[in-house]
Motif scaffolding. Structure first.
Motif, PDB file in Angstrom:
ATOM      1  N   ILE A   1     -22.352   6.992  34.455  1.00 23.92           N
ATOM      2  CA  ILE A   1     -22.390   6.811  32.998  1.00 23.92           C
ATOM      3  C   ILE A   1     -21.007   6.568  32.402  1.00 23.92           C
ATOM      4  O   ILE A   1     -20.888   6.310  31.223  1.00 23.92           O
ATOM      5  N   GLY A   2     -20.000   6.665  33.197  1.00 20.72           N
ATOM      6  CA  GLY A   2     -18.668   6.402  32.642  1.00 20.72           C
ATOM      7  C   GLY A   2     -17.656   6.227  33.743  1.00 20.72           C
ATOM      8  O   GLY A   2     -17.803   6.759  34.838  1.00 20.72           O
ATOM      9  N   LYS A   3     -16.673   5.408  33.436  1.00 18.55           N
ATOM     10  CA  LYS A   3     -15.578   5.233  34.383  1.00 18.55           C
ATOM     11  C   LYS A   3     -14.287   5.353  33.620  1.00 18.55           C
ATOM     12  O   LYS A   3     -14.174   4.860  32.501  1.00 18.55           O
ATOM     13  N   GLY A   4     -13.349   6.000  34.188  1.00 24.21           N
ATOM     14  CA  GLY A   4     -12.045   6.110  33.532  1.00 24.21           C
ATOM     15  C   GLY A   4     -10.986   6.062  34.598  1.00 24.21           C
ATOM     16  O   GLY A   4     -11.281   5.882  35.780  1.00 24.21           O
ATOM     17  N   SER A   5      -9.764   6.229  34.176  1.00 26.86           N
ATOM     18  CA  SER A   5      -8.683   6.165  35.136  1.00 26.86           C
ATOM     19  C   SER A   5      -8.700   7.367  36.074  1.00 26.86           C
ATOM     20  O   SER A   5      -8.209   7.300  37.187  1.00 26.86           O
TER      21      SER A   5
ATOM     22  N   VAL B   1     -26.846  17.134  33.931  1.00 35.56           N
ATOM     23  CA  VAL B   1     -25.443  17.389  33.583  1.00 35.56           C
ATOM     24  C   VAL B   1     -24.649  16.104  33.750  1.00 35.56           C
ATOM     25  O   VAL B   1     -25.147  15.117  34.299  1.00 35.56           O
ATOM     26  N   ALA B   2     -23.445  16.118  33.247  1.00 36.22           N
ATOM     27  CA  ALA B   2     -22.494  15.028  33.533  1.00 36.22           C
ATOM     28  C   ALA B   2     -21.472  15.609  34.510  1.00 36.22           C
ATOM     29  O   ALA B   2     -20.994  16.723  34.314  1.00 36.22           O
ATOM     30  N   ILE B   3     -21.185  14.859  35.560  1.00 37.12           N
ATOM     31  CA  ILE B   3     -20.158  15.324  36.508  1.00 37.12           C
ATOM     32  C   ILE B   3     -19.008  14.325  36.513  1.00 37.12           C
ATOM     33  O   ILE B   3     -19.204  13.133  36.772  1.00 37.12           O
TER      34      ILE B   3
ATOM     35  N   GLU C   1     -21.968  19.678  29.996  1.00 43.16           N
ATOM     36  CA  GLU C   1     -23.226  19.397  29.313  1.00 43.16           C
ATOM     37  C   GLU C   1     -23.323  17.876  29.175  1.00 43.16           C
ATOM     38  O   GLU C   1     -22.312  17.200  28.979  1.00 43.16           O
ATOM     39  N   LEU C   2     -24.529  17.371  29.298  1.00 39.53           N
ATOM     40  CA  LEU C   2     -24.719  15.918  29.218  1.00 39.53           C
ATOM     41  C   LEU C   2     -24.801  15.487  27.765  1.00 39.53           C
ATOM     42  O   LEU C   2     -25.579  16.030  26.987  1.00 39.53           O
ATOM     43  N   MET C   3     -23.999  14.499  27.408  1.00 42.59           N
ATOM     44  CA  MET C   3     -23.954  14.018  26.020  1.00 42.59           C
ATOM     45  C   MET C   3     -24.498  12.587  25.954  1.00 42.59           C
ATOM     46  O   MET C   3     -24.821  11.978  26.961  1.00 42.59           O
TER      47      MET C   3
ATOM     48  N   CYS D   1      -3.976  14.645  23.086  1.00 40.32           N
ATOM     49  CA  CYS D   1      -3.190  13.509  23.608  1.00 40.32           C
ATOM     50  C   CYS D   1      -3.989  12.235  23.866  1.00 40.32           C
ATOM     51  O   CYS D   1      -3.402  11.235  24.292  1.00 40.32           O
ATOM     52  N   ASP D   2      -5.285  12.241  23.683  1.00 35.99           N
ATOM     53  CA  ASP D   2      -6.002  10.975  23.888  1.00 35.99           C
ATOM     54  C   ASP D   2      -7.240  10.892  23.001  1.00 35.99           C
ATOM     55  O   ASP D   2      -8.316  10.478  23.448  1.00 35.99           O
ATOM     56  N   LEU D   3      -7.056  11.252  21.738  1.00 33.80           N
ATOM     57  CA  LEU D   3      -8.193  11.137  20.812  1.00 33.80           C
ATOM     58  C   LEU D   3      -8.429   9.663  20.519  1.00 33.80           C
ATOM     59  O   LEU D   3      -7.498   8.936  20.147  1.00 33.80           O
ATOM     60  N   LYS D   4      -9.648   9.248  20.689  1.00 32.55           N
ATOM     61  CA  LYS D   4     -10.038   7.857  20.407  1.00 32.55           C
ATOM     62  C   LYS D   4     -11.560   7.815  20.353  1.00 32.55           C
ATOM     63  O   LYS D   4     -12.220   8.763  20.834  1.00 32.55           O
ATOM     64  N   PRO D   5     -12.135   6.751  19.800  1.00 31.08           N
ATOM     65  CA  PRO D   5     -13.594   6.724  19.664  1.00 31.08           C
ATOM     66  C   PRO D   5     -14.326   6.903  20.997  1.00 31.08           C
ATOM     67  O   PRO D   5     -15.395   7.502  21.041  1.00 31.08           O
ATOM     68  N   GLU D   6     -13.737   6.404  22.083  1.00 30.26           N
ATOM     69  CA  GLU D   6     -14.379   6.525  23.394  1.00 30.26           C
ATOM     70  C   GLU D   6     -14.476   7.982  23.852  1.00 30.26           C
ATOM     71  O   GLU D   6     -15.276   8.306  24.730  1.00 30.26           O
ATOM     72  N   ASN D   7     -13.654   8.821  23.280  1.00 31.38           N
ATOM     73  CA  ASN D   7     -13.654  10.225  23.699  1.00 31.38           C
ATOM     74  C   ASN D   7     -14.358  11.135  22.691  1.00 31.38           C
ATOM     75  O   ASN D   7     -14.151  12.342  22.675  1.00 31.38           O
ATOM     76  N   ILE D   8     -15.169  10.526  21.852  1.00 34.63           N
ATOM     77  CA  ILE D   8     -15.986  11.303  20.915  1.00 34.63           C
ATOM     78  C   ILE D   8     -17.441  10.917  21.192  1.00 34.63           C
ATOM     79  O   ILE D   8     -17.813   9.747  21.063  1.00 34.63           O
TER      80      ILE D   8
ATOM     81  N   VAL E   1     -15.900  16.355  21.193  1.00 33.80           N
ATOM     82  CA  VAL E   1     -14.706  15.704  21.747  1.00 33.80           C
ATOM     83  C   VAL E   1     -14.661  15.963  23.248  1.00 33.80           C
ATOM     84  O   VAL E   1     -14.877  17.093  23.694  1.00 33.80           O
ATOM     85  N   ILE E   2     -14.401  14.915  24.013  1.00 33.39           N
ATOM     86  CA  ILE E   2     -14.301  15.058  25.470  1.00 33.39           C
ATOM     87  C   ILE E   2     -12.901  14.656  25.942  1.00 33.39           C
ATOM     88  O   ILE E   2     -12.052  14.275  25.141  1.00 33.39           O
ATOM     89  N   ASP E   3     -12.738  14.682  27.223  1.00 30.67           N
ATOM     90  CA  ASP E   3     -11.578  14.168  27.950  1.00 30.67           C
ATOM     91  C   ASP E   3     -10.269  14.889  27.626  1.00 30.67           C
ATOM     92  O   ASP E   3      -9.413  14.362  26.909  1.00 30.67           O
TER      93      ASP E   3
ATOM     94  N   SER F   1      -1.138   5.841  33.298  1.00 31.66           N
ATOM     95  CA  SER F   1       0.245   6.283  33.284  1.00 31.66           C
ATOM     96  C   SER F   1       0.369   7.770  33.024  1.00 31.66           C
ATOM     97  O   SER F   1       1.438   8.314  33.162  1.00 31.66           O
ATOM     98  N   ARG F   2      -0.755   8.384  32.650  1.00 33.08           N
ATOM     99  CA  ARG F   2      -0.670   9.831  32.486  1.00 33.08           C
ATOM    100  C   ARG F   2      -0.263  10.461  33.789  1.00 33.08           C
ATOM    101  O   ARG F   2       0.438  11.455  33.821  1.00 33.08           O
ATOM    102  N   GLY F   3      -0.757   9.852  34.868  1.00 31.84           N
ATOM    103  CA  GLY F   3      -0.425  10.390  36.171  1.00 31.84           C
ATOM    104  C   GLY F   3       0.926   9.904  36.652  1.00 31.84           C
ATOM    105  O   GLY F   3       1.418  10.336  37.677  1.00 31.84           O
TER     106      GLY F   3
END
Ligand SMILES: Nc1ncnc2c1ncn2[C@@H]1O[C@H](COP(=O)(O)OP(=O)(O)OP(=O)(O)O)[C@@H](O)[C@H]1O
Length: 555
Positions: free
Chosen positions: A159-163, A179-181, A233-235, A278-285, A297-299, A540-542
């Motif tokens: 359901i999602g891919k990120g860095s 659940v979301a893993i 929890e699954l959103m 540090c990473d608030l954005k629409p994708e993380n809400i 809010v996630i991430d 680049s966070r990493g």
């Protein structure tokens, strides 16, 4: 009924040394059972899902059918789950011949077996490949539909891919819930930051026992095949997806107020705990579900404590604060900056500062707010990338041939709104000086927020009423068919009123209102660019040094 042993050690232990965090697997989950033994032929969790719940009698025939059809079946619910797991020895005895050789050894490390994924196309787990062939070349876990994670969760869908890795929807055969893993990439630098994420999530969960701060709750975390897995929890959808589905028309002011109010609850807690998202954005809400207007809010994968800041290259570009761009010390105020950008975007449908690179990002900000104050520039370690020796901003033409000049646009007209409270709220989130920005506590008392919600203060989860909106859009994307699945009785009055407006909104789509300023329209390809740039910053966070090199970049 089962319950987790309260003293569950959480599988990971943290070791701190200055700013370094070490992660060590200490033990595996323990589960207490308060029921007597159950015959394992009825231990439904280890059987294909559609067999469960239909009949307690398992025959060879329905077992075989289940092998073929399990992916078509609806997922089971808690009413049919097994109250008791198998031991690894029992599982091996009964189903060992259907496990891979790798699993036959691995399973012994798991004291409780809830699910085996017998009908999935398992990876054999040969020792010749990196991580036994379970990872791709980027260190991401190769997911196999319907296979297990840690002999407990069943993988249903990505359901999602990120860095950081991938997020899958999974069925928890222990609790009977979906659940979301988040499966973190198997690379050292991601292990480290994910360990910080778990630590922060753990603290936030403890501070939010009543679930009132609109912050995602971590359910568990474990290490499986060298991947740190964080279960949540699954959103539902994220706000970027919602707005995209809504043809980038933006939401009504009433909806923006609700979103702002919910986000401020989250920021209040973060502020109190001195945590920077540090990473608030629409994708993380995320919406709680398809039919809900509540958000979380996630991430927290980039988050840090105010006093333990490690990285300088943070935040997704559109939402990046001037102090981060300019290379100044930063604090919780960077999240208020992002909040201002997000709310403006939720209203217009388009990013307020859609810079194609960092140089243009700052140019977008200066276009509305003029030059940064000298006091900021004096200390800015990255000043020379944005200003020449005389202090004039370096000019840049973007890919569409546009040059941005300081002080040539007005916030109210960019927002195309005639509500002075809203404009003032956004302006005060977007102060150059971090110390001059609204804090979450101040923001919650701002007239834009209190205007229609004063009677409800003190009940953080309650959103303001919405009886005065300039446009009729809504944060709810639920179509009437979506809504039909939900019991109206269980909905709040607000939810129902949102739904009614949603229908009005659909009619108005024929005649879009409040279209964004054409100068700010970005097409879908830019959006893709934006998404990939967002990943860049997060990747680049990493790699904090990448941002710290400050080579005139590729800004
Ligand atoms: N609890 C959840 N429920 C449903 N979807 C989720 C959940 N958590 C994450 N997702 C989805 O997965 C996506 C990626 O999650 P997340 O942002 O945590 O990962 P990330 O690797 O840190 O991503 P990024 O690189 O954008 O920071 C989210 O945008 C969201 O769509």
């Amino acid at each position: 009924m089962t319950s987790r042993v309260p003293s569950d050690p959480g599988k990971l232990a943290w070791y701190y040394s200055n700013t370094k965090v070490y992660l060590k697997v200490t033990s595996l989950p323990k589960i207490a059972s308060d029921v007597g033994p159950l015959r394992h032929a009825e231990s439904t969790s280890v059987l294909p899902s559609h067999v469960r719940g239909r009949s307690s009698a398992i025959t060879d025939e329905n077992w075989n059918n289940s092998m073929v059809n399990s992916h078509l079946s609806p997922r089971p619910r808690s009413s049919v789950r097994s109250p008791r797991p198998m031991t690894p020895t029992e599982a091996l005895k009964r189903y060992g011949h259907r496990l891979t050789p790798y699993e036959q050894g691995e399973i012994l490390d798991y004291p409780e077996i809830w699910y085996l994924g017998l009908d999935s196309k398992k990876i054999q787990g040969t020792s010749n490949n990196a991580n036994h062939g379970f990872d791709d070349e980027n260190g991401s876990y190769i997911k196999v539909l319907n296979d297990h994670v840690a002999y407990r969760y069943e993988i249903l869908e990505v359901i999602g891919k990120g860095s950081f890795g991938q997020v899958v929807r999974a069925f928890d055969h222990m609790t009977g819930e979906e659940v979301a893993i988040k499966m973190i990439r198997n690379k050292k630098r991601f292990h480290h930051q994910a360990a910080v994420e778990v630590k922060i999530l753990d603290l936030l969960r403890r501070k939010d026992k009543e679930n009132i701060y609109n912050i995602i709750h971590m359910s568990d975390h474990l290490v499986f095949r060298n991947h740190l897995c964080i279960t949540f929890e699954l959103m539902g959808s994220n706000l970027y997806e919602v707005i995209k589905k809504n043809n980038f028309q933006g939401f009504s002011l009433a909806s923006i107020r609700r979103i702002a109010f919910s986000l401020l609850q989250c920021l209040r807690l973060l502020y109190r705990e001195r945590i920077i998202h540090c990473d608030l954005k629409p994708e993380n809400i995320l919406l709680k579900s398809k039919s809900s207007t509540s958000i979380k809010v996630i991430d927290f994968g980039s988050s840090c404590y105010d006093h333990l800041r490690v990285y300088t290259y943070i935040q997704s570009r559109f939402y990046r604060s001037p102090e981060v761009i300019l290379g100044l010390p930063y604090s919780m105020a960077i999240d208020m900056w992002s909040l201002g950008c997000i709310l403006a975007e939720m209203y217009t449908g388009y990013p307020l500062f859609p810079g194609e690179n960092e140089l243009e990002q700052l140019a977008c900000i200066m276009e509305i707010f003029g030059l940064p104050p000298g006091s900021l520039l004096q200390q800015a370690t990255r000043r020379r990338f944005f200003f020449d020796s005389k202090g004039n901003p370096r000019c840049i033409t973007n890919s569409k041939g546009k040059r941005r000049r300081p002080n040539t646009r007005d916030l109210a007209s960019v927002l195309r709104v005639n509500d002075p409270h809203f404009v003032d709220f956004i302006r005060r989130c977007l102060e150059w000086e971090p110390g001059a920005r609204l804090t979450p506590e101040e923001a919650i008392r701002h007239p834009f927020i209190t205007q229609e919600s004063s009677s409800r203060h003190g009940t953080p989860q309650t959103t303001p009423t919405q009886n005065r909106h300039h446009r009729s859009s809504t944060v709810s994307t639920a179509s009437s068919s979506d809504n039909s699945h939900n019991s109206e009785n269980s909905r709040s009055r607000d939810d129902i009123s949102m739904r009614l407006r949603s229908k009005t909104r659909d009619r108005e789509r024929l005649q879009p209102i409040g279209a964004p300023d054409p100068n700010y329209i970005i097409d879908e390809s830019s959006r893709v660019h934006r998404m990939s740039m967002s990943s860049t910053s997060i990747t680049s966070r990493g790699e904090p040094l990448e941002g710290e090199k400050f080579l005139p970049p590729i800004l």
